[in-house]
Write a protein that holds these residues in place. Structure first.
Motif, PDB file in Angstrom:
ATOM      1  N   LYS A  60      31.399 -16.809   3.223  1.00 15.00           N
ATOM      2  CA  LYS A  60      30.229 -16.675   4.091  1.00 15.00           C
ATOM      3  C   LYS A  60      30.458 -16.806   5.599  1.00 15.00           C
ATOM      4  N   GLU A  63      29.067 -14.016   7.882  1.00 12.44           N
ATOM      5  CA  GLU A  63      27.606 -13.954   8.012  1.00 12.44           C
ATOM      6  C   GLU A  63      27.088 -15.017   8.973  1.00 12.44           C
ATOM      7  N   GLU A  66      27.847 -13.950  12.717  1.00 11.91           N
ATOM      8  CA  GLU A  66      27.438 -12.635  13.197  1.00 11.91           C
ATOM      9  C   GLU A  66      26.560 -12.792  14.423  1.00 11.91           C
TER      10      GLU A  66
END
Length: 67
Positions: A60, A63, A66
């Motif tokens: 993860k 994510e 980002e």
């Protein structure tokens, strides 16, 4: 010394710190900086926040960071 986007780094630190506190029911949260890897003058990996909470799953981080 690191040179970069001060506002973005501030937002990332606040997000990581608040999540570390939120997901660490017992144990500790510490803030420090440590150079983990230096690829070249423009690419480094640093560790800033360490906690004993559940952490970010290995699949993860992309994510989370980002922007």
């Amino acid at each position: 010394m690191l040179i970069g986007n001060k506002i973005l780094l501030h937002r990332i630190l606040l997000n990581l710190l608040s999540n570390a506190i939120k997901f660490t029911n017992e144990g500790s949260v510490s803030i420090h900086s440590e150079l983990i890897e230096k690829v070249n003058m423009h690419h480094v990996t640093i560790e800033i926040i360490e906690d004993t909470g559940i952490g970010i799953p290995n699949n993860k981080p992309e994510e989370v960071f980002e922007y």
